[in-house]
Design a protein around this motif. Structure first.
Motif, PDB file in Angstrom:
ATOM      1  N   GLU A 187      -4.589  10.938   4.354  1.00  0.00           N
ATOM      2  CA  GLU A 187      -4.413   9.593   3.806  1.00  0.00           C
ATOM      3  C   GLU A 187      -2.948   9.186   3.744  1.00  0.00           C
ATOM      4  O   GLU A 187      -2.035  10.020   3.780  1.00  0.00           O
ATOM      5  CB  GLU A 187      -5.047   9.476   2.424  1.00  0.00           C
ATOM      6  CG  GLU A 187      -6.451   8.899   2.459  1.00  0.00           C
ATOM      7  CD  GLU A 187      -6.511   7.574   3.219  1.00  0.00           C
ATOM      8  OE1 GLU A 187      -7.591   7.290   3.751  1.00  0.00           O
ATOM      9  OE2 GLU A 187      -5.507   6.856   3.332  1.00  0.00           O
ATOM     10  N   LYS A 188      -2.738   7.878   3.735  1.00  0.00           N
ATOM     11  CA  LYS A 188      -1.391   7.348   3.608  1.00  0.00           C
ATOM     12  C   LYS A 188      -0.977   7.347   2.142  1.00  0.00           C
ATOM     13  O   LYS A 188      -1.842   7.307   1.258  1.00  0.00           O
ATOM     14  CB  LYS A 188      -1.295   5.937   4.167  1.00  0.00           C
ATOM     15  CG  LYS A 188      -2.435   4.931   3.897  1.00  0.00           C
ATOM     16  CD  LYS A 188      -2.773   4.632   2.456  1.00  0.00           C
ATOM     17  CE  LYS A 188      -1.690   3.987   1.662  1.00  0.00           C
ATOM     18  NZ  LYS A 188      -2.091   3.700   0.254  1.00  0.00           N
ATOM     19  N   PRO A 189       0.309   7.463   1.893  1.00  0.00           N
ATOM     20  CA  PRO A 189       1.371   7.850   2.807  1.00  0.00           C
ATOM     21  C   PRO A 189       1.264   9.321   3.131  1.00  0.00           C
ATOM     22  O   PRO A 189       0.882  10.116   2.267  1.00  0.00           O
ATOM     23  CB  PRO A 189       2.641   7.559   1.997  1.00  0.00           C
ATOM     24  CG  PRO A 189       2.229   7.835   0.581  1.00  0.00           C
ATOM     25  CD  PRO A 189       0.792   7.402   0.491  1.00  0.00           C
ATOM     26  N   PHE A 241      -5.580  -1.579 -13.265  1.00  0.00           N
ATOM     27  CA  PHE A 241      -6.838  -0.823 -13.114  1.00  0.00           C
ATOM     28  C   PHE A 241      -6.718   0.479 -12.341  1.00  0.00           C
ATOM     29  O   PHE A 241      -7.700   1.210 -12.219  1.00  0.00           O
ATOM     30  CB  PHE A 241      -7.897  -1.717 -12.449  1.00  0.00           C
ATOM     31  CG  PHE A 241      -7.530  -2.197 -11.073  1.00  0.00           C
ATOM     32  CD1 PHE A 241      -6.829  -3.388 -10.887  1.00  0.00           C
ATOM     33  CD2 PHE A 241      -7.860  -1.447  -9.944  1.00  0.00           C
ATOM     34  CE1 PHE A 241      -6.483  -3.831  -9.618  1.00  0.00           C
ATOM     35  CE2 PHE A 241      -7.521  -1.878  -8.673  1.00  0.00           C
ATOM     36  CZ  PHE A 241      -6.836  -3.079  -8.507  1.00  0.00           C
ATOM     37  N   LEU A 242      -5.537   0.768 -11.828  1.00  0.00           N
ATOM     38  CA  LEU A 242      -5.396   2.003 -11.030  1.00  0.00           C
ATOM     39  C   LEU A 242      -4.290   2.854 -11.668  1.00  0.00           C
ATOM     40  O   LEU A 242      -3.104   2.625 -11.450  1.00  0.00           O
ATOM     41  CB  LEU A 242      -5.060   1.634  -9.587  1.00  0.00           C
ATOM     42  CG  LEU A 242      -5.392   2.631  -8.477  1.00  0.00           C
ATOM     43  CD1 LEU A 242      -6.880   2.966  -8.432  1.00  0.00           C
ATOM     44  CD2 LEU A 242      -4.936   2.086  -7.122  1.00  0.00           C
ATOM     45  N   ASP A 243      -4.688   3.842 -12.481  1.00  0.00           N
ATOM     46  CA  ASP A 243      -3.710   4.637 -13.238  1.00  0.00           C
ATOM     47  C   ASP A 243      -2.620   5.231 -12.348  1.00  0.00           C
ATOM     48  O   ASP A 243      -1.442   5.255 -12.719  1.00  0.00           O
ATOM     49  CB  ASP A 243      -4.429   5.768 -14.001  1.00  0.00           C
ATOM     50  CG  ASP A 243      -5.278   5.213 -15.151  1.00  0.00           C
ATOM     51  OD1 ASP A 243      -6.129   5.968 -15.678  1.00  0.00           O
ATOM     52  OD2 ASP A 243      -5.103   4.018 -15.493  1.00  0.00           O
ATOM     53  N   ARG A 244      -2.986   5.691 -11.187  1.00  0.00           N
ATOM     54  CA  ARG A 244      -2.007   6.369 -10.328  1.00  0.00           C
ATOM     55  C   ARG A 244      -0.902   5.420  -9.877  1.00  0.00           C
ATOM     56  O   ARG A 244       0.184   5.832  -9.522  1.00  0.00           O
ATOM     57  CB  ARG A 244      -2.659   7.027  -9.118  1.00  0.00           C
ATOM     58  CG  ARG A 244      -3.317   6.060  -8.146  1.00  0.00           C
ATOM     59  CD  ARG A 244      -3.804   6.768  -6.889  1.00  0.00           C
ATOM     60  NE  ARG A 244      -4.625   5.902  -6.060  1.00  0.00           N
ATOM     61  CZ  ARG A 244      -4.125   5.032  -5.166  1.00  0.00           C
ATOM     62  NH1 ARG A 244      -2.810   4.911  -5.034  1.00  0.00           N
ATOM     63  NH2 ARG A 244      -4.931   4.298  -4.432  1.00  0.00           N
ATOM     64  N   SER A 245      -1.186   4.106  -9.924  1.00  0.00           N
ATOM     65  CA  SER A 245      -0.184   3.135  -9.431  1.00  0.00           C
ATOM     66  C   SER A 245       1.067   3.111 -10.300  1.00  0.00           C
ATOM     67  O   SER A 245       2.145   2.738  -9.839  1.00  0.00           O
ATOM     68  CB  SER A 245      -0.794   1.736  -9.355  1.00  0.00           C
ATOM     69  OG  SER A 245      -1.069   1.239 -10.656  1.00  0.00           O
ATOM     70  N   LEU A 289       5.204   3.150  -1.665  1.00  0.00           N
ATOM     71  CA  LEU A 289       4.446   4.183  -0.935  1.00  0.00           C
ATOM     72  C   LEU A 289       2.981   3.801  -0.756  1.00  0.00           C
ATOM     73  O   LEU A 289       2.340   4.185   0.220  1.00  0.00           O
ATOM     74  CB  LEU A 289       4.552   5.526  -1.658  1.00  0.00           C
ATOM     75  CG  LEU A 289       5.687   6.456  -1.211  1.00  0.00           C
ATOM     76  CD1 LEU A 289       7.027   5.813  -1.481  1.00  0.00           C
ATOM     77  CD2 LEU A 289       5.595   7.819  -1.878  1.00  0.00           C
ATOM     78  N   ASP A 290       2.458   3.019  -1.728  1.00  0.00           N
ATOM     79  CA  ASP A 290       1.026   2.724  -1.707  1.00  0.00           C
ATOM     80  C   ASP A 290       0.706   1.464  -0.912  1.00  0.00           C
ATOM     81  O   ASP A 290      -0.275   1.421  -0.176  1.00  0.00           O
ATOM     82  CB  ASP A 290       0.532   2.561  -3.145  1.00  0.00           C
ATOM     83  CG  ASP A 290      -0.976   2.690  -3.240  1.00  0.00           C
ATOM     84  OD1 ASP A 290      -1.558   2.089  -4.160  1.00  0.00           O
ATOM     85  OD2 ASP A 290      -1.575   3.389  -2.401  1.00  0.00           O
ATOM     86  N   LEU A 291       1.544   0.419  -1.115  1.00  0.00           N
ATOM     87  CA  LEU A 291       1.298  -0.885  -0.491  1.00  0.00           C
ATOM     88  C   LEU A 291       2.344  -1.240   0.560  1.00  0.00           C
ATOM     89  O   LEU A 291       2.012  -1.771   1.625  1.00  0.00           O
ATOM     90  CB  LEU A 291       1.284  -1.982  -1.560  1.00  0.00           C
ATOM     91  CG  LEU A 291       0.332  -1.794  -2.744  1.00  0.00           C
ATOM     92  CD1 LEU A 291       0.512  -2.918  -3.753  1.00  0.00           C
ATOM     93  CD2 LEU A 291      -1.119  -1.703  -2.262  1.00  0.00           C
ATOM     94  N   ILE A 310       3.860   0.513   2.574  1.00  0.00           N
ATOM     95  CA  ILE A 310       3.660   1.211   3.865  1.00  0.00           C
ATOM     96  C   ILE A 310       2.821   0.367   4.823  1.00  0.00           C
ATOM     97  O   ILE A 310       3.029   0.396   6.038  1.00  0.00           O
ATOM     98  CB  ILE A 310       3.017   2.588   3.631  1.00  0.00           C
ATOM     99  CG1 ILE A 310       3.066   3.426   4.922  1.00  0.00           C
ATOM    100  CG2 ILE A 310       1.600   2.449   3.099  1.00  0.00           C
ATOM    101  CD1 ILE A 310       2.729   4.885   4.731  1.00  0.00           C
ATOM    102  N   TYR A 311       1.894  -0.421   4.273  1.00  0.00           N
ATOM    103  CA  TYR A 311       1.082  -1.292   5.140  1.00  0.00           C
ATOM    104  C   TYR A 311       1.944  -2.384   5.778  1.00  0.00           C
ATOM    105  O   TYR A 311       1.753  -2.761   6.933  1.00  0.00           O
ATOM    106  CB  TYR A 311      -0.042  -1.953   4.340  1.00  0.00           C
ATOM    107  CG  TYR A 311      -1.187  -1.045   3.984  1.00  0.00           C
ATOM    108  CD1 TYR A 311      -1.325  -0.544   2.697  1.00  0.00           C
ATOM    109  CD2 TYR A 311      -2.133  -0.682   4.937  1.00  0.00           C
ATOM    110  CE1 TYR A 311      -2.383   0.286   2.362  1.00  0.00           C
ATOM    111  CE2 TYR A 311      -3.196   0.141   4.612  1.00  0.00           C
ATOM    112  CZ  TYR A 311      -3.314   0.621   3.321  1.00  0.00           C
ATOM    113  OH  TYR A 311      -4.370   1.451   2.980  1.00  0.00           O
ATOM    114  N   CYS A 312       2.893  -2.877   4.980  1.00  0.00           N
ATOM    115  CA  CYS A 312       3.800  -3.925   5.501  1.00  0.00           C
ATOM    116  C   CYS A 312       4.689  -3.338   6.592  1.00  0.00           C
ATOM    117  O   CYS A 312       4.819  -3.912   7.687  1.00  0.00           O
ATOM    118  CB  CYS A 312       4.663  -4.462   4.372  1.00  0.00           C
ATOM    119  SG  CYS A 312       3.756  -5.106   2.949  1.00  0.00           S
TER     120      CYS A 312
HETATM  121  O1  LIG Z   1      -4.390   1.942   0.465  1.00  0.00           O
HETATM  122  C1  LIG Z   1      -4.822   1.282  -0.445  1.00  0.00           C
HETATM  123  O2  LIG Z   1      -5.355   0.015  -0.280  1.00  0.00           O
HETATM  124  C2  LIG Z   1      -4.860  -1.036  -1.097  1.00  0.00           C
HETATM  125  C3  LIG Z   1      -4.714  -0.629  -2.552  1.00  0.00           C
HETATM  126  O3  LIG Z   1      -5.978  -0.525  -3.154  1.00  0.00           O
HETATM  127  C4  LIG Z   1      -4.014   0.718  -2.683  1.00  0.00           C
HETATM  128  O4  LIG Z   1      -3.977   1.139  -4.030  1.00  0.00           O
HETATM  129  C5  LIG Z   1      -4.726   1.747  -1.864  1.00  0.00           C
HETATM  130  O5  LIG Z   1      -4.041   2.999  -1.938  1.00  0.00           O
END
Ligand SMILES: O=C1OC[C@@H](O)[C@@H](O)[C@@H]1O
Ligand SMILES: NC(=O)C1=CN([C@@H]2O[C@H](COP(=O)(O)OP(=O)(O)OC[C@H]3O[C@@H](n4cnc5c(N)ncnc54)[C@H](OP(=O)(O)O)[C@@H]3O)[C@@H](O)[C@H]2O)C=CC1
Length: 339
Positions: A98-100, A163-167, A178-180, A182-184
């Protein structure tokens, strides 16, 4: 390898559930889930029952030794990717992680080097790239439909903190980059052909819990291509991606990270998701779209590839470099950063 690809899932968490649900929608002659492992055997057993998986383990190590597992999907939280990937590779298992891929560039390079040393397939699960809308955009860019690409704009902001504790968990390398982000960056890098930017400038607001709250970064590439992105875990942003060229523009509307539409010079083309039973529930948006990356991994393995031509390991390293430079500039350090 037989034509059926037998998956082992590491983690009984949220995205692992979505991936298992997506896999179960594919032909059993091509994809099967052989086993799931979690840190807690009971949770692994519950997960296995829910997804009709024949074997469950209370440790990742046990799954990695299972000869009935052809490939491992690594899906714990960010900081656990490194250890799990290295152990899988040491056990001779190819990996979709999974990313990252890692928290730092050093982690990513260690995993890439280990995969190459062992001659095993490794791919970072940048699932976005395998959606038909993204593939169509890549094809149009390669045909020069937009002319000389001049500027890219993308942003990704969701109020994850609610709503997402890890965030917001600094110990788990939380935050938006690292979570969002990276998509950009992967979209920007896709447009830039995987080239390395010559300039990176980042500004950011840190969250009270020590992770990045909202970050804006601009990049310049050799030849003049400019790109900017923003990511946030506290503010909903447009969540779209736009490429501007000398002959026109292309946009992927929200949610750009799991796209079902491409708009080129104002003309919209829809790319509907695969059908899935209404009874199937997912934790995240458009997760049925994970079938695309799963099918890509199977094709890579059938062809004996050691990395994906669509999401190459060198590009995973580049994404990690850009993320780390942005973190450095905004003053965000994690446990995994070396002194
Ligand atoms: O990769 C993901 O998609 C968008 C968000 O929900 C993010 O937290 C998740 O890791
Ligand atoms: N491609 C996509 O669209 C998405 C990708 N992701 C990515 O997937 C990964 C997992 O995200 P998500 O499923 O939301 O996470 P979860 O919060 O569901 O956690 C996943 C697993 O991580 C393990 N874990 C959690 N906390 C700890 C800890 N403190 N120490 C050790 N292990 C821990 C647990 O594994 P176990 O079950 O073994 O106990 C848990 O089930 C992330 O890296 C994220 O970036 C997430 C969502 C969407």
């Amino acid at each position: 390898m037989e034509t059926v690809l037998r998956w082992g899932l590491l983690s009984a968490g949220l995205i692992s559930h979505d991936f298992a649900t997506a896999l179960r929608s594919l032909p059993r002659s091509e994809h099967q889930i052989a086993a799931v492992a979690a840190r807690d055997l009971g949770r692994a057993q519950d997960f296995a029952r829910r997804h009709e998986i024949p074997k469950s383990y209370g440790s990742y190590e046990e799954l990695m030794k299972d000869p009935d597992v052809d490939v491992v999907y690594v899906a714990p939280q960010h900081p656990q990717h490194l250890g799990a990937v290295l152990q899988c590779l040491a056990a001779g298992k190819p990996v979709l992680c999974e990313k990252p891929l890692g928290v730092t560039t050093a982690e990513v390079r260690e995993m890439v080097a280990a995969a190459r040393a062992r001659g095993l397939f490794l791919m970072e699960a940048i699932w976005t790239r395998f959606f038909p809308a993204a593939e169509e955009l890549r094809a149009l860019l390669s045909q020069g439909i937009l002319g000389e690409v001049r500027l890219v704009r993308v942003d990704f902001g969701i109020e994850l903190e609610q709503f997402l504790d890890r965030s917001t968990d600094w110990a788990q390398a939380g935050g938006g980059l690292l979570d969002l982000g990276i998509y950009c960056i992967q979209y920007i890098s896709m447009v830039a052909g995987g080239r390395r930017p010559e300039k990176i400038h980042a500004v950011g607001l840190l969250h009270a819990k020590g992770v990045d709250d909202t970050v804006t970064t601009v990049l310049q590439y050799p030849g003049g291509l400019q790109a900017s992105f923003s990511c946030s875990i506290t503010t909903k942003l447009s969540n779209s991606f736009t490429v501007f060229g000398s002959k026109g523009e292309a946009e992927i509307p929200p949610f750009m990270h799991c796209p079902t539409e491409l708009v080129v010079n104002g003309k919209s083309t829809q790319f509907p998701l695969p059908k899935v039973a209404d009874t199937e529930k997912f934790n995240f948006s458009n997760s049925i779209g994970m079938v695309y990356e799963a099918q890509h991994v199977r094709q890579c393995l059938l062809q004996g590839l050691k990395e994906s031509p669509v999401m190459p390991l060198a590009e995973s390293e580049l994404l990690a470099d850009i993320l780390e430079e942005a973190r450095r500039q905004i003053g965000l350090r994690f446990l995994q950063d070396r002194a």
